[in-house]
Every structure is written in C-alpha cells, then in structure tokens.
Design a protein around this motif. Structure first.
Motif, short mmCIF file in Angstrom:
data_model
loop_
_atom_site.label_atom_id
_atom_site.label_comp_id
_atom_site.label_asym_id
_atom_site.label_seq_id
_atom_site.Cartn_x
_atom_site.Cartn_y
_atom_site.Cartn_z
N VAL A 49 3.80 -1.92 -1.43
CA VAL A 49 4.28 -1.07 -2.53
C VAL A 49 3.36 -1.18 -3.75
O VAL A 49 3.29 -0.25 -4.56
CB VAL A 49 5.74 -1.40 -2.94
CG1 VAL A 49 6.70 -1.05 -1.84
CG2 VAL A 49 5.89 -2.85 -3.37
N ILE A 52 0.76 1.59 -4.00
CA ILE A 52 1.15 2.98 -4.30
C ILE A 52 1.88 3.03 -5.63
O ILE A 52 2.75 3.86 -5.84
CB ILE A 52 2.02 3.58 -3.18
CG1 ILE A 52 3.26 2.71 -2.89
CG2 ILE A 52 1.20 3.76 -1.91
CD1 ILE A 52 4.25 3.37 -1.96
N ASP A 53 1.55 2.12 -6.54
CA ASP A 53 2.21 2.11 -7.85
C ASP A 53 1.70 3.29 -8.68
O ASP A 53 0.71 3.94 -8.31
CB ASP A 53 2.02 0.76 -8.54
CG ASP A 53 0.67 0.61 -9.21
OD1 ASP A 53 -0.27 1.32 -8.80
OD2 ASP A 53 0.55 -0.21 -10.13
N TRP A 57 -1.46 6.97 -8.71
CA TRP A 57 -1.16 8.40 -8.75
C TRP A 57 -2.10 9.14 -9.70
O TRP A 57 -2.62 10.20 -9.37
CB TRP A 57 0.29 8.61 -9.19
CG TRP A 57 1.31 8.14 -8.21
CD1 TRP A 57 1.34 6.96 -7.54
CD2 TRP A 57 2.47 8.85 -7.79
NE1 TRP A 57 2.44 6.89 -6.73
CE2 TRP A 57 3.16 8.03 -6.87
CE3 TRP A 57 3.01 10.09 -8.12
CZ2 TRP A 57 4.34 8.42 -6.27
CZ3 TRP A 57 4.20 10.48 -7.52
CH2 TRP A 57 4.85 9.65 -6.60
N GLU A 131 3.87 0.24 -14.26
CA GLU A 131 5.23 0.49 -13.75
C GLU A 131 6.13 1.04 -14.86
O GLU A 131 6.93 1.95 -14.63
CB GLU A 131 5.80 -0.81 -13.19
CG GLU A 131 5.09 -1.28 -11.93
CD GLU A 131 5.23 -2.77 -11.70
OE1 GLU A 131 6.00 -3.41 -12.43
OE2 GLU A 131 4.56 -3.30 -10.79
N MET A 180 10.03 2.46 0.27
CA MET A 180 8.70 2.81 0.78
C MET A 180 8.78 3.99 1.75
O MET A 180 7.98 4.94 1.66
CB MET A 180 8.11 1.59 1.49
CG MET A 180 6.70 1.78 2.00
SD MET A 180 5.51 1.34 0.73
CE MET A 180 4.04 1.23 1.75
N ILE A 183 9.46 7.21 -0.18
CA ILE A 183 8.25 7.71 -0.86
C ILE A 183 7.34 8.40 0.14
O ILE A 183 6.83 9.51 -0.11
CB ILE A 183 7.50 6.54 -1.55
CG1 ILE A 183 8.34 5.99 -2.72
CG2 ILE A 183 6.14 7.01 -2.07
CD1 ILE A 183 7.81 4.67 -3.28
N SER A 323 8.53 4.60 -6.87
CA SER A 323 7.29 3.82 -6.87
C SER A 323 7.29 2.79 -7.99
O SER A 323 6.97 1.62 -7.78
CB SER A 323 6.08 4.76 -7.00
OG SER A 323 4.90 4.03 -7.21
N SER A 326 10.11 0.03 -7.20
CA SER A 326 9.79 -0.90 -6.11
C SER A 326 8.68 -1.86 -6.51
O SER A 326 8.73 -3.05 -6.18
CB SER A 326 9.39 -0.11 -4.86
OG SER A 326 8.31 0.76 -5.13
N SER A 327 7.70 -1.37 -7.25
CA SER A 327 6.62 -2.24 -7.72
C SER A 327 7.13 -3.28 -8.71
O SER A 327 6.61 -4.39 -8.81
CB SER A 327 5.51 -1.41 -8.37
OG SER A 327 4.95 -0.50 -7.46
#
Length: 446
Positions: A49, A52-53, A57, A131, A180, A183, A323, A326-327
């Motif tokens: 995870v 994909i923080d 993006w 985050e 995850m 997402i 995202s 979860s991070s």
C-alpha cells in the motif's frame, strides 16, 4: 554513515521487533503448500500500500497526460527494484531476527545511528504529509470539505488505528487487503472505460532513449522512482515478517524466506498494476486529446467529461481516499518500528501516531494557508523528493548487511543478487545525486 562495527547477528539476542506481535501468527505444522502460503500472506500487502500512496498519483497522472505511455518502462523498473529490495528486507528480518533499524543500531556507532534515525523520521513525516494531503484532497473532491478542514480531520484516523490494534495483526492485514483490492478494482474500472491503446501501452514498457535525452521525461522518471521505492517500507517489511511463528532453525527460516518472497512479489505485483493503471489512465484519458493534467484535482474534474462515465470521477476520488487511509495504518507501524529499533524508545502506538500526524499537519496547514489550496500538488511533489533523497541511507545498509556472510550466514546474498542489488543501489544514488544537484542549481524541485 560512520564506521561499521564488525558484528555477527545470527546468534544475536535482545529486544524483539514489534514485541507485542512478534511470532504471534500461527503457521500450520503439516499443512499443504497453499495452507502455509495463506498463513504467511499478509506482510506483503502492508508493504504494497505504500507503493500506491497519494504521492505516486500526482507524478503518474502528470507523466501519463504529458508523455503518454513512454514512462511505463520507468514504472516497471521501479517496481522491479522495489521487489528486489523488499525481498532483501524480508530476508534480513527472518534470518537475523533484527529489523533494519535494529540492525543499523547494532552495526554503526551511536552518532551515526542518531543521524540515520533522524533522517528516517524525516522520511516518515514526508510520507505522512503525502497521506494527509491525499486524504484532504479526496475529502474536498468527494464532499466539498475545504482543504484546511480536511487536513485537520485526518488527525482523527488515530481512532481507526486504535480499533485495529485491539483486533490483532491478522485483522489489520485483512482490512488493508480489502482496501488494496478495492483500489485495484476502481482502477480496473477506470482503465476499461478509458479505452487505452493496448499495443501502445505494451510498447511503453520497453525503455526508450528519449527518457534520458529529454530533460522533462528524465525529471518525471526520477519522480516516479522516488515515489515508488520508499525507504520506510524497508524498515516495515524487515519487522512485520517476524510476526509469523516459523521455527527458529535454518530449515524453518528458509521456508519463511521463500513464502515471504512469494507474498511480497505477489502484493507488489498488484501495486505495479495500480501504478501502471494510474499512468495509463492519464495517457488514455488526457494525452490522446492533448490535455495536460497538472494534478490530482484537475484529473478528478476532467475524468467524467472526458470518459463519459458518470462514476469515473467518484471512483477516482474514492480510491484516493482509501489510498491515504491504508497508507496511514502502515505508516504508524513503521514509526513505532523505527523509534524502537534505532533508539530503543517505546511509546504507545496511538500517541506515536498523533505526534507524527501533528508534525505533518503543521507544515501542510502553513503551506496551504500561505499559497492556497492549489499548492497541494507542489507539496506532494516535495514530499516525494524528501523520500527519494533519504532512500540511499536505507538501501546501502540493507545491501551491506544482507551481503555479509558473518551477519547472514547461509542466507547471505549470492553473487548474482549482490550484482543486481549494488547496481540498483548505484542507480538510486546517482539519480538522487542528480536530483539534489538540480535542486541546488535551479532552486526548485523536479
């Protein structure tokens, strides 16, 4: 980094990494392969995870909208390096019973250890900043909550952490796995409706000389590398693999290492799909119509009009929120591991979480207050720059330790692994040196 002490670890005794969870997850004695694999699966997804923080993006959307599928080769290379380094981190934890922070404390002199600890804390704060901003942006896009208020709301996620900790480590892994998968599902939907040119996308995974000859492409490539291979994940992985109750024998450890490699490779494969999907989405939805997208907010607003799918923007914002959250959970664990490992200082995880989050919130509030909500994209990029610059200080000790026969015994890296690991490390160091030089000369980030 200071003079390394000549010390072996295979017989090292003392404090255990994440003592309350260490060897807490049962492994079936005589179960078949898939039953054992299921018991070992989990740490990989907690690590994945982080790949994909929200920081990823910003870079990938910009890369896809500006240069199409060209930088998919960099996404692939970054994930391959990440798989290699995370595998080494897992092996270090299982073979020696020391996480990377503890191993560093054991090997180097106190002054060097303190410096490395402070640099790692800076990386954790930078991760938390990404985050915070990602979650605040998602709240703004989905519910029109002002960015400043959204930043403050993110402090409440400490309540989620408290709830998960009471349930146990497997519960935490299960929740992260659900997030995850959700997402990944969101981006699968986005990819289907963006109608990417599959042949062009596949060609994008083949490295192009244009990446190193075009300065703009090279800068974005550096950003992707910095946002993918993250230092705090190495400390995290070397610790949480020890939550499995494998036998403390060479045979038991070899089995644990094998399953840990399968676990992390599979989970990072999912992260690779998501990172590729973000860039492909940027290319298919925006580059093909000549629309350059400079950030997450702009991508959110344009997705539905461009793709013609009403749910496109909502799913994009929803995945961004998941995202960030979860991070957040894994970031808290890493903070605990690093503080206990480097300086043997132990506080309650929720206190640690609140402390780190407040430190991340303050610069975010100041920056957004001065430069306005539109500055969040720049702040996200800066957080990735900090992470990238810190990466060398985690990777070099990791490769040094896992290559040492005295420290690892029969688990020491084979020659071909050493060559691959040091080549990847050299690439990371050179790219970060280039990035730092560029920042000094120009006075701004990539």
């Amino acid at each position: 980094m200071g003079k390394e002490r000549d010390k072996g670890w295979l017989t090292k005794t003392g404090d255990k990494s994440l003592e309350e969870s260490n060897h807490s997850v049962a492994i079936p004695e005589n179960g078949h392969f898939f039953k054992k694999l299921f018991a070992f699966m989990g740490p990989g997804v907690l690590v994945a995870v982080g790949f994909i923080d929200p920081g990823n993006w910003e870079t990938s959307i910009s890369a896809g909208s500006s240069f199409g599928y060209t930088l998919l080769a960099v996404v692939l290379l970054s994930n391959l390096i990440a798989m290699l380094m995370q595998g080494l981190a897992a092996k270090l934890g299982i073979a020696t019973g020391r996480d990377l922070a503890q191993a560093t404390r054991d090997a180097f002199r106190p002054k060097a250890v303190v410096v490395l600890w402070l640099l790692t804390e800076l990386a954790i704060i930078a991760t938390d900043l990404a985050e915070v901003l990602g979650s605040a942006i998602a709240l703004n896009l989905l519910f029109h909550i002002p960015i400043m208020i959204g930043i403050i709301i993110t402090a409440l996620d400490v309540l989620l952490l408290l709830l998960l900790q009471k349930k146990g480590f497997r519960w935490m892994e299960a929740i992260i796995t659900v997030l995850m998968v959700t997402i990944a599902g969101c981006f699968l939907f986005e990819m289907i409706f963006s109608h990417p040119a599959l042949s062009e996308a596949l060609k994008g995974y083949i490295p192009s000389t244009e990446i190193v000859t075009n300065p703009s492409l090279l800068f974005l490539a550096l950003g992707i590398l910095g946002a993918t291979v993250m230092p705090h994940n190495l400390y995290l992985h070397s610790s949480i693999v020890q939550t499995r109750n494998y036998h403390d024998t060479d045979k038991g450890k070899k089995e644990a290492v094998r399953f840990a490699y399968i676990d992390s490779t599979f989970s990072l494969g999912v992260a690779f799909f998501v990172n590729s999907a973000i860039l492909i989405l940027g290319a298919a939805a925006f580059h093909t119509i000549g629309e350059h997208v400079g950030g997450i907010e702009e991508a959110y607003k344009l997705l539905t009009p461009v793709m013609g799918a009403g749910a496109a923007s909502f799913l994009f914002g929803f995945a961004l929120l998941l995202s960030g959250q979860s991070s957040t959970i894994t970031g808290t664990l890493t903070g605990q591991i690093v503080m206990e490992g480097f300086i043997r200082f132990r506080i309650k995880p929720w206190v640690r979480r609140l402390f780190t989050r407040i430190i991340a919130i303050i610069p975010a509030l100041i920056f957004v207050g001065i430069y306005g909500p539109s500055s969040t994209g720049d702040l996200l990029v800066w957080s990735q720059v900090i992470l990238s610059l810190q990466l060398s200080f985690a990777v070099i000790p990791l490769v040094l330790f896992t290559s040492s026969k005295k420290k690892m015994g029969s688990f020491a890296n084979k020659l071909h692994v050493k060559i691959l690991a040091w080549t990847a490390t050299g690439l990371i160091v050179c790219l970060n040196a280039f990035m730092l030089g560029y920042m000094i000369v120009t006075g701004h980030a990539l």
